[in-house]
Design a protein around this motif. Structure first.
Motif, mmCIF file in Angstrom:
data_model
loop_
_atom_site.group_PDB
_atom_site.id
_atom_site.type_symbol
_atom_site.label_atom_id
_atom_site.label_comp_id
_atom_site.label_asym_id
_atom_site.label_seq_id
_atom_site.Cartn_x
_atom_site.Cartn_y
_atom_site.Cartn_z
ATOM 1 N N PHE A 1 33.888 -0.141 0.011
ATOM 2 C CA PHE A 1 35.316 -0.188 0.339
ATOM 3 C C PHE A 1 35.705 0.885 1.350
ATOM 4 O O PHE A 1 36.438 0.628 2.306
ATOM 5 N N ALA A 2 35.208 2.092 1.171
ATOM 6 C CA ALA A 2 35.650 3.240 1.976
ATOM 7 C C ALA A 2 34.828 3.437 3.238
ATOM 8 O O ALA A 2 35.043 4.418 3.955
ATOM 9 N N LEU A 3 33.902 2.536 3.530
ATOM 10 C CA LEU A 3 33.050 2.711 4.703
ATOM 11 C C LEU A 3 33.850 2.473 5.980
ATOM 12 O O LEU A 3 34.346 1.379 6.231
ATOM 13 N N CYS A 4 33.998 3.501 6.783
ATOM 14 C CA CYS A 4 34.673 3.398 8.080
ATOM 15 C C CYS A 4 33.741 3.970 9.137
ATOM 16 O O CYS A 4 32.648 4.458 8.819
ATOM 17 N N ASP A 5 34.172 3.929 10.391
ATOM 18 C CA ASP A 5 33.303 4.385 11.475
ATOM 19 C C ASP A 5 32.835 5.823 11.264
ATOM 20 O O ASP A 5 31.657 6.149 11.411
ATOM 21 N N GLU A 6 33.786 6.690 10.918
ATOM 22 C CA GLU A 6 33.481 8.116 10.791
ATOM 23 C C GLU A 6 32.576 8.378 9.584
ATOM 24 O O GLU A 6 31.619 9.168 9.670
ATOM 25 N N THR A 7 32.872 7.730 8.458
ATOM 26 C CA THR A 7 32.037 7.901 7.266
ATOM 27 C C THR A 7 30.634 7.365 7.508
ATOM 28 O O THR A 7 29.639 7.983 7.098
ATOM 29 N N PHE A 8 30.546 6.233 8.174
ATOM 30 C CA PHE A 8 29.242 5.658 8.501
ATOM 31 C C PHE A 8 28.415 6.636 9.336
ATOM 32 O O PHE A 8 27.224 6.840 9.097
ATOM 33 N N SER A 9 29.069 7.250 10.323
ATOM 34 C CA SER A 9 28.366 8.198 11.188
ATOM 35 C C SER A 9 27.819 9.381 10.393
ATOM 36 O O SER A 9 26.669 9.813 10.595
ATOM 37 N N ILE A 10 28.628 9.901 9.458
ATOM 38 C CA ILE A 10 28.179 11.046 8.659
ATOM 39 C C ILE A 10 27.052 10.638 7.724
ATOM 40 O O ILE A 10 26.042 11.346 7.599
ATOM 41 N N LEU A 11 27.194 9.489 7.072
ATOM 42 C CA LEU A 11 26.181 9.057 6.108
ATOM 43 C C LEU A 11 24.844 8.783 6.793
ATOM 44 O O LEU A 11 23.787 8.923 6.170
ATOM 45 N N CYS A 12 24.900 8.383 8.063
ATOM 46 C CA CYS A 12 23.653 8.117 8.786
ATOM 47 C C CYS A 12 22.955 9.405 9.226
ATOM 48 O O CYS A 12 21.732 9.438 9.334
ATOM 49 N N SER A 13 23.725 10.437 9.479
ATOM 50 C CA SER A 13 23.147 11.648 10.058
ATOM 51 C C SER A 13 22.972 12.800 9.069
ATOM 52 O O SER A 13 22.049 13.606 9.211
ATOM 53 N N ALA A 14 23.850 12.890 8.071
ATOM 54 C CA ALA A 14 23.827 14.030 7.145
ATOM 55 C C ALA A 14 23.017 13.706 5.902
ATOM 56 O O ALA A 14 23.118 12.609 5.353
ATOM 57 N N LYS A 15 22.233 14.654 5.462
ATOM 58 C CA LYS A 15 21.439 14.504 4.245
ATOM 59 C C LYS A 15 21.830 15.606 3.266
ATOM 60 O O LYS A 15 22.061 16.746 3.673
ATOM 61 N N PRO A 16 21.920 15.282 1.983
ATOM 62 C CA PRO A 16 22.289 16.317 1.010
ATOM 63 C C PRO A 16 21.176 17.342 0.865
ATOM 64 O O PRO A 16 19.990 17.015 1.016
ATOM 65 N N PRO A 17 21.517 18.595 0.602
ATOM 66 C CA PRO A 17 20.487 19.609 0.363
ATOM 67 C C PRO A 17 19.615 19.236 -0.827
ATOM 68 O O PRO A 17 20.022 18.468 -1.710
ATOM 69 N N GLN A 18 18.431 19.776 -0.848
ATOM 70 C CA GLN A 18 17.478 19.472 -1.925
ATOM 71 C C GLN A 18 18.057 19.891 -3.273
ATOM 72 O O GLN A 18 18.648 20.964 -3.413
ATOM 73 N N GLY A 19 17.915 19.018 -4.255
ATOM 74 C CA GLY A 19 18.400 19.289 -5.595
ATOM 75 C C GLY A 19 19.760 18.700 -5.894
ATOM 76 O O GLY A 19 20.204 18.732 -7.050
ATOM 77 N N LEU A 20 20.450 18.165 -4.892
ATOM 78 C CA LEU A 20 21.755 17.559 -5.105
ATOM 79 C C LEU A 20 21.623 16.050 -5.219
ATOM 80 O O LEU A 20 20.695 15.443 -4.682
ATOM 81 N N ASP A 21 22.566 15.456 -5.917
ATOM 82 C CA ASP A 21 22.569 14.019 -6.130
ATOM 83 C C ASP A 21 23.014 13.306 -4.848
ATOM 84 O O ASP A 21 24.126 13.519 -4.357
ATOM 85 N N ARG A 22 22.151 12.453 -4.318
ATOM 86 C CA ARG A 22 22.450 11.763 -3.059
ATOM 87 C C ARG A 22 23.655 10.837 -3.182
ATOM 88 O O ARG A 22 24.509 10.763 -2.287
ATOM 89 N N GLY A 23 23.731 10.121 -4.306
ATOM 90 C CA GLY A 23 24.842 9.195 -4.497
ATOM 91 C C GLY A 23 26.182 9.901 -4.521
ATOM 92 O O GLY A 23 27.148 9.455 -3.892
ATOM 93 N N TRP A 24 26.260 11.027 -5.243
ATOM 94 C CA TRP A 24 27.521 11.760 -5.311
ATOM 95 C C TRP A 24 27.834 12.453 -4.002
ATOM 96 O O TRP A 24 29.006 12.616 -3.637
ATOM 97 N N PHE A 25 26.829 12.864 -3.267
ATOM 98 C CA PHE A 25 27.062 13.414 -1.924
ATOM 99 C C PHE A 25 27.725 12.366 -1.036
ATOM 100 O O PHE A 25 28.705 12.656 -0.325
ATOM 101 N N MET A 26 27.234 11.139 -1.075
ATOM 102 C CA MET A 26 27.799 10.057 -0.274
ATOM 103 C C MET A 26 29.212 9.717 -0.747
ATOM 104 O O MET A 26 30.112 9.456 0.068
ATOM 105 N N ILE A 27 29.415 9.724 -2.052
ATOM 106 C CA ILE A 27 30.751 9.453 -2.598
ATOM 107 C C ILE A 27 31.750 10.480 -2.098
ATOM 108 O O ILE A 27 32.877 10.141 -1.683
ATOM 109 N N TRP A 28 31.376 11.749 -2.103
ATOM 110 C CA TRP A 28 32.295 12.798 -1.682
ATOM 111 C C TRP A 28 32.600 12.704 -0.189
ATOM 112 O O TRP A 28 33.733 12.967 0.231
ATOM 113 N N VAL A 29 31.616 12.341 0.617
ATOM 114 C CA VAL A 29 31.881 12.146 2.046
ATOM 115 C C VAL A 29 32.930 11.055 2.241
ATOM 116 O O VAL A 29 33.922 11.228 2.970
#
Length: 250
Positions: A123-151
């Motif tokens: 639902f919340a996927l927009c141009d800017e969010t898509f760009s961040i999700l494609c380029s940014a990776k969560p630091p080691q030890g963090l939950d990837r799904g929740w990192f994406m949710i927060w973005v």
């Protein structure tokens, strides 16, 4: 000698911060700062525009909260004030947001295994969010799904906040709002000029401008948008190999 029975280890409840996954939020926030600055101003203009058309803060914030369609929300303001034409509204929305079909498909794999989180991310996927999700990776030890949710959630909140501020400003401050609906046109002109400067292959841009001008002459300023976008899609599909060949040469 019998040893006293040991009590089974009880799992301690997660701290409140862990339940809210604030570590993922802190990791996601720096990536969203550029979106914050842009969305606040664009949302502000949208809120003011809605107020100038007679729609209060509840309408404006509700649209940003439950529709969250960016540029299409600006287009929707004119649809709300024009004669009821659901087929035109549907086709126009499909054309304006057709790009979501393409980059949405590319997110099918990253969204795999995220369970219910996937519903909000779609639902919340927009141009800017898509760009961040494609380029940014969560630091080691963090939950990837929740990192994406927060973005996605932070970007969504920025847009809603900007809309609310614009609605309140439009209601409390009296000023001439003539031309405020030109803000998206100005934004797209800036994006077009930046892409023209950065890309060596200008064929897609020439096709877009040419199709728009021809359809403007043929159909008039009130009806040229849909045929122009359809013409662009057809021409670019047939010219794809030529465009890819020029890109490779560049």
């Amino acid at each position: 000698m019998n040893q006293p029975a040991t009590e089974p280890c009880q799992q301690q409840p997660a701290p409140a911060g862990d339940r809210l996954h604030l570590r993922e939020m802190r990791a996601a926030f720096p990536h969203t700062i550029p979106v914050l600055t842009g969305f606040l101003f664009l949302g502000l203009a949208f809120g003011i525009l809605m107020n100038s058309k007679g729609y209060g803060a509840l309408w404006a914030v509700g649209m940003s909260l439950f529709t969250f369609a960016g540029s299409m929300q600006y287009v929707a303001v004119n649809l709300l004030t024009a004669a009821f034409n659901p087929l035109y509204a549907f086709l126009l929305t499909l054309m304006v947001n057709a790009r979501h079909l393409f980059y949405g498909v590319s997110m099918l794999e990253p969204f795999q295994g995220l369970g219910k989180k996937k519903c909000y991310l779609i639902f919340a996927l927009c141009d800017e969010t898509f760009s961040i999700l494609c380029s940014a990776k969560p630091p080691q030890g963090l939950d990837r799904g929740w990192f994406m949710i927060w973005v996605a959630l932070l970007d969504h909140c920025y847009w809603v906040l900007g809309t609310a501020l614009g609605s309140l400003a439009g209601a409390l401050i009296t000023f001439d709002t003539t031309g405020i609906d030109f803000v998206m046109t100005a934004l797209f002109v800036v994006i077009f000029l930046n892409q023209w400067r950065e890309q060596k292959n200008h064929l897609p841009a020439v096709v877009g401008v040419g199709a728009s001008l021809i359809c403007l002459v043929l159909f008039g300023p009130d009806n040229f948008l849909l045929p122009a976008m359809a013409a662009m899609a057809v021409v670019l599909c047939f010219a794809r190999k030529n465009i890819e060949g020029r890109d490779a040469a560049c």
